[in-house]
Design an enzyme around this catalytic site. Structure first.
Site, PDB file in Angstrom:
ATOM      1  N   GLY A  17       0.820  -1.215   0.000  1.00  0.00           N
ATOM      2  CA  GLY A  17       0.000   0.000   0.000  1.00  0.00           C
ATOM      3  C   GLY A  17       0.854   1.266   0.000  1.00  0.00           C
TER       4      GLY A  17
ATOM      5  N   ASP B 198      -4.462 -12.870   3.236  1.00  0.00           N
ATOM      6  CA  ASP B 198      -5.299 -11.977   4.024  1.00  0.00           C
ATOM      7  C   ASP B 198      -4.913 -12.145   5.492  1.00  0.00           C
ATOM      8  OD1 ASP B 198      -8.445 -10.726   3.444  1.00  0.00           O
ATOM      9  OD2 ASP B 198      -7.652 -10.931   5.489  1.00  0.00           O
TER      10      ASP B 198
ATOM     11  N   PHE C  15       0.501  -2.637   8.771  1.00  0.00           N
ATOM     12  CA  PHE C  15      -0.198  -1.559   8.061  1.00  0.00           C
ATOM     13  C   PHE C  15      -1.586  -2.008   7.601  1.00  0.00           C
ATOM     14  CE2 PHE C  15       4.271  -0.352   6.821  1.00  0.00           C
ATOM     15  CZ  PHE C  15       4.274   0.933   7.315  1.00  0.00           C
TER      16      PHE C  15
ATOM     17  N   SER D 118      -3.593   6.377  14.224  1.00  0.00           N
ATOM     18  CA  SER D 118      -3.902   7.601  13.490  1.00  0.00           C
ATOM     19  C   SER D 118      -4.211   8.733  14.462  1.00  0.00           C
ATOM     20  CB  SER D 118      -5.131   7.323  12.618  1.00  0.00           C
ATOM     21  OG  SER D 118      -5.663   8.519  12.108  1.00  0.00           O
TER      22      SER D 118
ATOM     23  N   TYR E 147     -14.134   4.040  10.862  1.00  0.00           N
ATOM     24  CA  TYR E 147     -12.703   3.797  10.604  1.00  0.00           C
ATOM     25  C   TYR E 147     -11.883   4.224  11.823  1.00  0.00           C
ATOM     26  CZ  TYR E 147      -7.962   4.896   9.291  1.00  0.00           C
ATOM     27  OH  TYR E 147      -6.591   4.997   9.315  1.00  0.00           O
TER      28      TYR E 147
ATOM     29  N   LYS F   2      -9.295   2.163  14.838  1.00  0.00           N
ATOM     30  CA  LYS F   2      -7.934   2.508  15.286  1.00  0.00           C
ATOM     31  C   LYS F   2      -7.906   2.654  16.807  1.00  0.00           C
ATOM     32  CE  LYS F   2      -6.015   2.248  11.390  1.00  0.00           C
ATOM     33  NZ  LYS F   2      -5.067   1.183  11.114  1.00  0.00           N
TER      34      LYS F   2
ATOM     35  N   PHE G 138      -0.129  11.623  11.506  1.00  0.00           N
ATOM     36  CA  PHE G 138      -0.954  12.795  11.230  1.00  0.00           C
ATOM     37  C   PHE G 138      -1.357  12.704   9.748  1.00  0.00           C
ATOM     38  CE2 PHE G 138      -1.643  15.098  15.135  1.00  0.00           C
ATOM     39  CZ  PHE G 138      -1.044  14.173  15.971  1.00  0.00           C
TER      40      PHE G 138
ATOM     41  N   ASP H 173     -15.109  16.954  10.111  1.00  0.00           N
ATOM     42  CA  ASP H 173     -13.770  17.569  10.087  1.00  0.00           C
ATOM     43  C   ASP H 173     -13.498  18.310  11.394  1.00  0.00           C
ATOM     44  OD1 ASP H 173     -12.725  16.791   7.661  1.00  0.00           O
ATOM     45  OD2 ASP H 173     -13.389  18.577   6.572  1.00  0.00           O
TER      46      ASP H 173
HETATM   47  P1  NAD Z   1      -3.331   1.583   1.830  1.00  0.00           P
HETATM   48  O1  NAD Z   1      -4.739   1.203   1.606  1.00  0.00           O
HETATM   49  O2  NAD Z   1      -2.574   2.196   0.714  1.00  0.00           O
HETATM   50  O3  NAD Z   1      -2.502   0.321   2.353  1.00  0.00           O
HETATM   51  C1  NAD Z   1      -3.080  -0.697   3.131  1.00  0.00           C
HETATM   52  C2  NAD Z   1      -2.699  -2.021   2.493  1.00  0.00           C
HETATM   53  O4  NAD Z   1      -3.230  -3.085   3.283  1.00  0.00           O
HETATM   54  C3  NAD Z   1      -3.234  -2.195   1.078  1.00  0.00           C
HETATM   55  O5  NAD Z   1      -2.181  -2.568   0.232  1.00  0.00           O
HETATM   56  C4  NAD Z   1      -4.289  -3.298   1.206  1.00  0.00           C
HETATM   57  O6  NAD Z   1      -4.350  -4.089   0.032  1.00  0.00           O
HETATM   58  C5  NAD Z   1      -3.778  -4.058   2.404  1.00  0.00           C
HETATM   59  N1  NAD Z   1      -4.793  -4.768   3.210  1.00  0.00           N
HETATM   60  C6  NAD Z   1      -5.949  -4.278   3.719  1.00  0.00           C
HETATM   61  N2  NAD Z   1      -6.579  -5.232   4.442  1.00  0.00           N
HETATM   62  C7  NAD Z   1      -5.799  -6.339   4.393  1.00  0.00           C
HETATM   63  C8  NAD Z   1      -5.913  -7.642   4.937  1.00  0.00           C
HETATM   64  N3  NAD Z   1      -6.958  -8.007   5.666  1.00  0.00           N
HETATM   65  N4  NAD Z   1      -4.933  -8.536   4.684  1.00  0.00           N
HETATM   66  C9  NAD Z   1      -3.860  -8.197   3.915  1.00  0.00           C
HETATM   67  N5  NAD Z   1      -3.699  -6.982   3.376  1.00  0.00           N
HETATM   68  C10 NAD Z   1      -4.661  -6.055   3.618  1.00  0.00           C
HETATM   69  O7  NAD Z   1      -3.299   2.539   3.114  1.00  0.00           O
HETATM   70  P2  NAD Z   1      -2.118   3.423   3.696  1.00  0.00           P
HETATM   71  O8  NAD Z   1      -2.465   4.838   3.484  1.00  0.00           O
HETATM   72  O9  NAD Z   1      -0.824   2.918   3.235  1.00  0.00           O
HETATM   73  O10 NAD Z   1      -2.310   3.137   5.240  1.00  0.00           O
HETATM   74  C11 NAD Z   1      -1.531   2.169   5.923  1.00  0.00           C
HETATM   75  C12 NAD Z   1      -1.989   2.115   7.367  1.00  0.00           C
HETATM   76  O11 NAD Z   1      -1.841   3.406   7.963  1.00  0.00           O
HETATM   77  C13 NAD Z   1      -3.446   1.717   7.545  1.00  0.00           C
HETATM   78  O12 NAD Z   1      -3.550   0.939   8.715  1.00  0.00           O
HETATM   79  C14 NAD Z   1      -4.125   3.054   7.756  1.00  0.00           C
HETATM   80  O13 NAD Z   1      -5.308   2.918   8.488  1.00  0.00           O
HETATM   81  C15 NAD Z   1      -3.075   3.815   8.532  1.00  0.00           C
HETATM   82  N6  NAD Z   1      -3.168   5.275   8.428  1.00  0.00           N
HETATM   83  C16 NAD Z   1      -3.187   5.848   7.190  1.00  0.00           C
HETATM   84  C17 NAD Z   1      -3.289   7.245   7.086  1.00  0.00           C
HETATM   85  C18 NAD Z   1      -3.357   7.912   5.734  1.00  0.00           C
HETATM   86  O14 NAD Z   1      -3.799   9.065   5.672  1.00  0.00           O
HETATM   87  N7  NAD Z   1      -2.921   7.288   4.646  1.00  0.00           N
HETATM   88  C19 NAD Z   1      -3.340   8.027   8.245  1.00  0.00           C
HETATM   89  C20 NAD Z   1      -3.296   7.404   9.482  1.00  0.00           C
HETATM   90  C21 NAD Z   1      -3.221   6.018   9.560  1.00  0.00           C
HETATM   91  C1  WQD Z   2      -7.532  17.559   5.141  1.00  0.00           C
HETATM   92  C2  WQD Z   2      -8.215  18.909   5.054  1.00  0.00           C
HETATM   93  C3  WQD Z   2     -10.581  18.816   4.573  1.00  0.00           C
HETATM   94  C4  WQD Z   2     -10.329  17.292   0.533  1.00  0.00           C
HETATM   95  C5  WQD Z   2      -8.126  11.895   6.948  1.00  0.00           C
HETATM   96  C6  WQD Z   2      -8.741  10.901   7.882  1.00  0.00           C
HETATM   97  C7  WQD Z   2      -7.762  10.529   8.966  1.00  0.00           C
HETATM   98  C8  WQD Z   2      -6.439  10.065   8.364  1.00  0.00           C
HETATM   99  C9  WQD Z   2      -5.915  11.006   7.327  1.00  0.00           C
HETATM  100  C10 WQD Z   2      -6.297   7.708   8.233  1.00  0.00           C
HETATM  101  C11 WQD Z   2      -9.589  18.925   5.737  1.00  0.00           C
HETATM  102  C12 WQD Z   2      -9.816  19.525   3.475  1.00  0.00           C
HETATM  103  C13 WQD Z   2      -9.989  17.751   1.778  1.00  0.00           C
HETATM  104  C14 WQD Z   2     -10.925  18.206  -0.393  1.00  0.00           C
HETATM  105  C15 WQD Z   2     -10.759  19.952   1.245  1.00  0.00           C
HETATM  106  N1  WQD Z   2      -6.560   8.816   7.702  1.00  0.00           N
HETATM  107  N2  WQD Z   2     -10.192  19.055   2.135  1.00  0.00           N
HETATM  108  N3  WQD Z   2     -11.110  19.501   0.014  1.00  0.00           N
HETATM  109  O1  WQD Z   2      -9.611  14.621   7.118  1.00  0.00           O
HETATM  110  O2  WQD Z   2      -7.438  15.457   8.099  1.00  0.00           O
HETATM  111  O3  WQD Z   2      -7.744  13.049   7.678  1.00  0.00           O
HETATM  112  O4  WQD Z   2      -6.937  11.321   6.365  1.00  0.00           O
HETATM  113  O5  WQD Z   2      -6.101   7.456   9.385  1.00  0.00           O
HETATM  114  O6  WQD Z   2      -8.352   9.533   9.723  1.00  0.00           O
HETATM  115  O7  WQD Z   2      -9.891  11.503   8.464  1.00  0.00           O
HETATM  116  O8  WQD Z   2      -7.451  14.548   5.771  1.00  0.00           O
HETATM  117  O9  WQD Z   2      -6.835  15.050   3.450  1.00  0.00           O
HETATM  118  O10 WQD Z   2      -9.205  14.307   3.955  1.00  0.00           O
HETATM  119  O11 WQD Z   2      -8.447  16.563   4.696  1.00  0.00           O
HETATM  120  O12 WQD Z   2     -10.958  21.123   1.559  1.00  0.00           O
HETATM  121  O13 WQD Z   2     -11.294  17.841  -1.518  1.00  0.00           O
HETATM  122  O14 WQD Z   2      -8.463  19.220   3.682  1.00  0.00           O
HETATM  123  O15 WQD Z   2     -11.807  19.450   4.810  1.00  0.00           O
HETATM  124  O16 WQD Z   2      -9.765  20.149   6.357  1.00  0.00           O
HETATM  125  P1  WQD Z   2      -8.166  14.501   7.224  1.00  0.00           P
HETATM  126  P2  WQD Z   2      -7.990  15.044   4.380  1.00  0.00           P
END
Ligand code: NAD
Ligand code: WQD
Length: 339
Positions: free
Chosen positions: A12, A60, A83, A127, A152, A156, A181, A300
């Site tokens: 991912g 999985d 992840f 997160s 979601y 977490k 973040f 938000d």
């Molecule tokens: P992503 O979707 O790109 O990566 C997650 C990966 O996990 C994917 O490749 C998916 O195919 C795999 N996956 C999902 N469920 C699975 C399962 N049951 N078995 C095996 N593989 C599985 O997401 P990401 O942005 O890389 O996020 C990685 C982690 O970080 C996640 O746990 C997400 O919740 C967390 N996180 C992401 C963000 C963000 O904004 N991207 C912010 C905070 C936390």
């Molecule tokens: C950031 C800011 C929007 C899109 C989310 C998840 C959080 C974490 C990270 C996984 C906000 C504004 C966005 C758009 C906009 N994920 N925005 N127009 O909401 O801080 O966090 O992703 O854990 O759990 O909630 O990130 O990038 O969606 O938004 O104005 O088309 O941008 O309103 O203020 P967020 P985001």
């Protein structure tokens, strides 16, 4: 022999960048992914960056038998970075069952199999969403948690709580809870980056897709918040900085001997507004970005950014890359993906 690290969800967005950082730091990652939100061509892309064939299992994490077989085959694992999870806030509101089932069951299964095989070191992707509507700014790891605004986020929060309960029970597991973040940007090669399915809900992919003409215009959700320019404030961290934090965290766990749970905020410590993001993007790309102001988006929080002292003190890590660089890298990735 390099230390072998199992990386669930390693194909991912954050996982793939972490694979690069692990290899650059002499560790040997092994990917487990079910490709539910990733493309198997990721392995070729990783080879293009690192010159290495990364070992992977298509499996999985909720499948205990498959996970046991992987742990059986990879006998000398030194730790796991977990992840694997579903991460769309909007989808989780529509399909909460799928999110609880996948995210909690995967964590539970991985943690149980780790105990069976005597592997204590676990890095868990949490997160900043666990701070909900933050009661103070910046938030540090002791800031009281508030209810997340969606299923979601609840997975977490509950994942963190489950790992704390495991440690309290005396289980031989040493989890590090990493509260990310807002991860943004891409590897400087432009070979890997964030590739959301369908229209992006996150800000930076929406900006870059608008810039290359895939979207008509960006809607800025709300310009009447109680912030200096009226738009929301977030702590955007370059994904390569975040990837390197995982290496620092694993090295810390490998050195540690006491059981216990540790929590780290992973951000830059700086708040950037949505409006700043738009204007910075226009500066680095030299393009005017079509945008409009729209109503606030449900759920938000107006502003959140991290206190990152703990990661710096304990992990000797801090984010080094600027937000402008993250946008530049995200744009390069988007231009390549669109071409
Ligand atoms: P992503 O979707 O790109 O990566 C997650 C990966 O996990 C994917 O490749 C998916 O195919 C795999 N996956 C999902 N469920 C699975 C399962 N049951 N078995 C095996 N593989 C599985 O997401 P990401 O942005 O890389 O996020 C990685 C982690 O970080 C996640 O746990 C997400 O919740 C967390 N996180 C992401 C963000 C963000 O904004 N991207 C912010 C905070 C936390
Ligand atoms: C950031 C800011 C929007 C899109 C989310 C998840 C959080 C974490 C990270 C996984 C906000 C504004 C966005 C758009 C906009 N994920 N925005 N127009 O909401 O801080 O966090 O992703 O854990 O759990 O909630 O990130 O990038 O969606 O938004 O104005 O088309 O941008 O309103 O203020 P967020 P985001």
């Amino acid at each position: 022999m390099p230390n072998k690290i199992l990386v669930t969800g390693g194909a991912g967005y954050i996982g793939s960048h972490t694979i690069v950082a692990l290899l650059e730091n002499g560790l040997e990652p092994i990917i487990v992914d079910n490709f539910s939100n990733a493309n198997p061509d990721m392995l070729e892309r990783l080879k293009g960056i690192t010159g290495r064939d990364v070992k992977f299992y298509r499996a999985d994490c909720t499948d205990r038998r498959a996970m046991r077989m992987i742990f059986e085959s990879e006998k000398d694992l030194k730790g796991v970075i977990h992840f694997a999870a579903l991460k769309s806030v909007a989808e989780s509101i529509l399909q909460p069952g799928r999110y609880y089932q996948n995210n909690l069951n995967a964590l539970w299964t991985v943690a149980e199999v780790m105990q069976e095989f005597d592997i204590p070191n676990l890095v868990f992707s949490s997160s900043a969403t666990v701070y909900g509507q933050p009661v103070e700014l910046p938030v540090n790891e002791n800031t009281p948690l508030s209810p997340p605004t969606n299923p979601y986020g609840n997975t977490k929060l509950q994942g963190e709580q489950y790992l704390r309960d495991l440690v309290t029970s005396g289980a031989a597991i040493r989890p590090a809870l990493l509260r990310y973040f807002n991860p943004v940007g891409a590897h400087p090669s432009g070979l890997i980056g964030e590739a959301p399915l369908g229209a992006p809900s996150n800000l930076v992919p929406y900006i870059t897709q608008t810039a290359v003409g895939m979207r008509q215009q960006l809607t800025i959700f709300g310009n009447n918040y109680n912030t200096p320019d009226g738009t929301c404030i977030r702590d955007f961290i370059h994904v390569m900085d975040l990837a390197e934090a995982h290496v620092a965290c694993l090295q810390h766990l490998l050195r540690a001997s006491d059981p216990g749970v540790e929590t780290f905020n992973l951000g830059t410590g700086r708040g950037v507004s949505v409006w700043n993001a738009v204007t910075t993007f226009e500066e680095i790309s030299g393009k005017a970005l079509p945008y409009q102001f729209g109503p606030r988006r449900n759920g938000d929080v107006p502003a959140i950014w991290a206190n990152v002292d703990r990661a710096q003190e304990v992990l000797n890590w801090k984010a080094e890359r600027s937000f402008a660089l993250a946008l530049e890298d995200a744009y390069r990735w988007q231009l390549k993906a669109a071409s």
